[in-house]
Write a protein that holds these residues in place. Sequence first.
Motif, PDB file in Angstrom:
ATOM      1  N   LEU A  30       0.826  -1.210   0.000  1.00  0.00           N
ATOM      2  CA  LEU A  30       0.000   0.000   0.000  1.00  0.00           C
ATOM      3  C   LEU A  30       0.862   1.264   0.000  1.00  0.00           C
ATOM      4  O   LEU A  30       0.636   2.186  -0.786  1.00  0.00           O
ATOM      5  N   LEU A  60      -1.372  -1.815  -5.317  1.00  0.00           N
ATOM      6  CA  LEU A  60      -2.610  -1.490  -4.614  1.00  0.00           C
ATOM      7  C   LEU A  60      -3.540  -2.707  -4.597  1.00  0.00           C
ATOM      8  O   LEU A  60      -4.183  -3.004  -3.583  1.00  0.00           O
ATOM      9  N   ARG A  64      -5.018  -4.656  -1.288  1.00  0.00           N
ATOM     10  CA  ARG A  64      -6.454  -4.837  -1.044  1.00  0.00           C
ATOM     11  C   ARG A  64      -6.785  -6.303  -0.779  1.00  0.00           C
ATOM     12  O   ARG A  64      -7.588  -6.619   0.096  1.00  0.00           O
ATOM     13  N   GLU A  80     -11.006  -3.328   4.244  1.00  0.00           N
ATOM     14  CA  GLU A  80      -9.753  -2.782   3.697  1.00  0.00           C
ATOM     15  C   GLU A  80      -9.609  -1.301   4.015  1.00  0.00           C
ATOM     16  O   GLU A  80      -8.500  -0.818   4.285  1.00  0.00           O
ATOM     17  N   ASP A  81     -10.724  -0.569   3.979  1.00  0.00           N
ATOM     18  CA  ASP A  81     -10.626   0.873   4.222  1.00  0.00           C
ATOM     19  C   ASP A  81     -10.394   1.182   5.702  1.00  0.00           C
ATOM     20  O   ASP A  81      -9.660   2.121   6.028  1.00  0.00           O
ATOM     21  N   ALA A  84      -6.756   0.679   6.070  1.00  0.00           N
ATOM     22  CA  ALA A  84      -5.897   1.660   5.397  1.00  0.00           C
ATOM     23  C   ALA A  84      -6.033   3.052   6.001  1.00  0.00           C
ATOM     24  O   ALA A  84      -5.044   3.781   6.116  1.00  0.00           O
TER      25      ALA A  84
ATOM     26  N   PRO B  82     -10.719   8.701  -0.816  1.00  0.00           N
ATOM     27  CA  PRO B  82     -11.215   8.294   0.506  1.00  0.00           C
ATOM     28  C   PRO B  82     -11.421   6.793   0.680  1.00  0.00           C
ATOM     29  O   PRO B  82     -11.747   6.357   1.777  1.00  0.00           O
ATOM     30  N   SER B  83     -11.280   6.007  -0.364  1.00  0.00           N
ATOM     31  CA  SER B  83     -11.337   4.552  -0.194  1.00  0.00           C
ATOM     32  C   SER B  83     -10.354   3.932  -1.184  1.00  0.00           C
ATOM     33  O   SER B  83      -9.980   4.557  -2.181  1.00  0.00           O
ATOM     34  N   LEU B  84      -9.944   2.710  -0.905  1.00  0.00           N
ATOM     35  CA  LEU B  84      -8.963   2.072  -1.783  1.00  0.00           C
ATOM     36  C   LEU B  84      -9.576   1.759  -3.143  1.00  0.00           C
ATOM     37  O   LEU B  84      -8.897   1.816  -4.167  1.00  0.00           O
ATOM     38  N   LYS B  87      -9.501   4.955  -5.057  1.00  0.00           N
ATOM     39  CA  LYS B  87      -8.109   5.261  -5.415  1.00  0.00           C
ATOM     40  C   LYS B  87      -7.702   4.444  -6.639  1.00  0.00           C
ATOM     41  O   LYS B  87      -7.099   4.963  -7.571  1.00  0.00           O
ATOM     42  N   THR B  88      -8.059   3.170  -6.628  1.00  0.00           N
ATOM     43  CA  THR B  88      -7.734   2.299  -7.757  1.00  0.00           C
ATOM     44  C   THR B  88      -8.356   2.827  -9.045  1.00  0.00           C
ATOM     45  O   THR B  88      -7.686   2.939 -10.083  1.00  0.00           O
TER      46      THR B  88
END
Lengths: 263, 336, 96
Positions: A30, A60, A64, A80-81, A84, B82-84, B87-88
């Motif tokens: 990450l 990434l 995840r 996951e969030d 992170a 704000p979230s993965l 972001k992806t």
Amino acid sequence: MSVSDPPPAQASAVCATHVPTLLRYADGSLVLSQRLAACCGHGPALEEDIALANIALDLLGQARLLFAHAGALEDQGRDEDALAFWRVESEFHNPVLCELPNGDFAQTCLRAFFYVAWQAELWAGLTHSVDRTLAAVAQKSAKETRYHCEHLAAWVVRLGDGTPESQRRQQRALDYLYPYANELFCDDDTDRAAAAAQLGPLPSTLEAAWRARIARVIGEATLALPAPVPFYSTGRQGRHSECFSYVLAEMQALARAHPGATW
Amino acid sequence: MYTQSLDIPSPAEGVPDPTALPLDELARSAAFNERAGSGEIVEAKDWMPPAYRKTLIRQISQHAHSEIVGMLPEGNWVTRAPSLKRKTILLAKIQDEGGHGLYLYAAAETLGVSRDELQAALHSGKAKYSSIFNYPTLTWADIGVVGWLVDGAAIINQVPLCRCSYGPYARAMVRICREESFHQRQGFDSLLAMMQGTPAQRAMVQDAVNRWWWPVLMMFGPHDKDSQNSELSTKWGIKRISNDDLRQQFVDAAMAQSEVLGVSFPDPHLQWNAARGHYDFGPIDWAEFWNVVNGHGPCNRERLQARVAAWEEGEWVRAAASAYAAKHPAPARAAA
Amino acid sequence: MSERKDWPLWEVFLRSKQGLDHKHCGSLHAPDGQLALQLARDVYTRRQEGVSIWVVRADQIIASDPAEKAAFFDPMQDKIYRHPTFYELPDEVNHL
């Protein structure tokens, strides 16, 4: 989830090792991804912008998968969030190498190369993990990592053996980064417990292959490998470098400004 | 995304004059106009009138610059998504835009101008790019709105270009439109999630819509009556639908979508006109448009600085790779 | 050492799946063959568009001259006997 069903008595002990071990792997992916993503749009050539973004996306994706697995295993409702965005610096377990500033393109490439070259050995070791989910993630990631190594090594070689200016910069990056690699091979209690439980390889067992690969590439790049120094960073234990809280502050600010929001 | 029908000549340059040619060229040119206008495809090495070549270079390179500069306002949020998941998606989208810029530079290069020359024109401030990217992305909701409205406007602009008379440009556009189909959808999806969220999230979305609406309408370029390049471009089959028609098509589509989303647009004149079968909308502030096009938008200086910095800081890297290639003329790796 | 800093142009050909021909899909700039191949992978196969890539330096391609199109290609126009539809056969054997 497929932690080949530990007997109940051992369950909490396994979890005490298992989740932190997964988080070490996930956090490395990450944080390096976060650093590489920041380069997108600012690279030396359009083609390379796209290539580095691909690497950032792969990292990434690895993070995840590993977070999802760790969250499920932990069973505390953290997705996951949550992992992170709602952990503080000391709860992150990536090696310091991953969080260092990008620097110039020579440093950006070499840092990423150091880490993905380590990942290449890690994934190989993890294919034998008793955690079959982790082994599957490793198997998938190994293919990505093989390409990352090839591409980044190509750049290290070109910059090392390019112009006097590029050689000076690549050597400077090497001298700066090399001591941070030591952390990747330091075994601690968590590592020993993980290895004993056959979750993952002992970091020290990855060292010889990593150093051989680095020496090969550095040689081809006509650079000089620095002498080993007794410097050990401690990101994997949650004690990071000065720059790390800035990395997290930037990454987490928006999510934390809206507790409970979904996006 | 994003050619604006902004094929905007630089003031000194003016409109290309197709009659400024020797006589035999003039006849050749007339025959060419007829072929290009009737849907025949022109390929890179075919003969073409200098004015056609010049217009294409200008339009394609403006389009390419827009893609590259367009990476910057979105890149502003990639480290803070704000979230993965978001972001992806955002990183993949920004990366796509780099790809689209690349395809377009390649199409322009077939016309005999190098990417380095084109980028030098951008960096010197001589070349234009879409005015929309000189607006700031102030909140995360801007990222969703850029996807929904800016990419939405771009798609409407770009789909007709897939049939443009210049083959390399048309093919690049086909590829771009295919890849871009997810860009608008992800923007809408992101806004929908926010509108179903907290009051603060909903307010953020409405604020972003308020700031972007008018600049997005300007993306379609000046009104047809004020658009000096349109006539020739239409004759040559470079441009197929007029600025105003495309803008109307966009407004009609956006209105329907805004209802699903539950946001409003900042225009008291927006209302359904049953007689026309379209939405009416208020007057566009063209003074603002020209101000931004001429370098005085909120972020013109920052956008250009970022591009110039990337170029200058990359110079030693590009030089190093060229030097390495000269030292190691490797035997080509066998294909197949 | 080379004087030129701008990287040469490469043409990229993709085989979209096993069993199909490579097809031209675009071009890019790269300093050398190895990087051209890697960058072609990153630029042109982000959506699994290919299973095999060729890259060729653009200045190595020998192309026919569009001005000679008539001389080069028109003579094939009247060779209609090369096409199966030229031959009218009885219905019973028309699947030949």
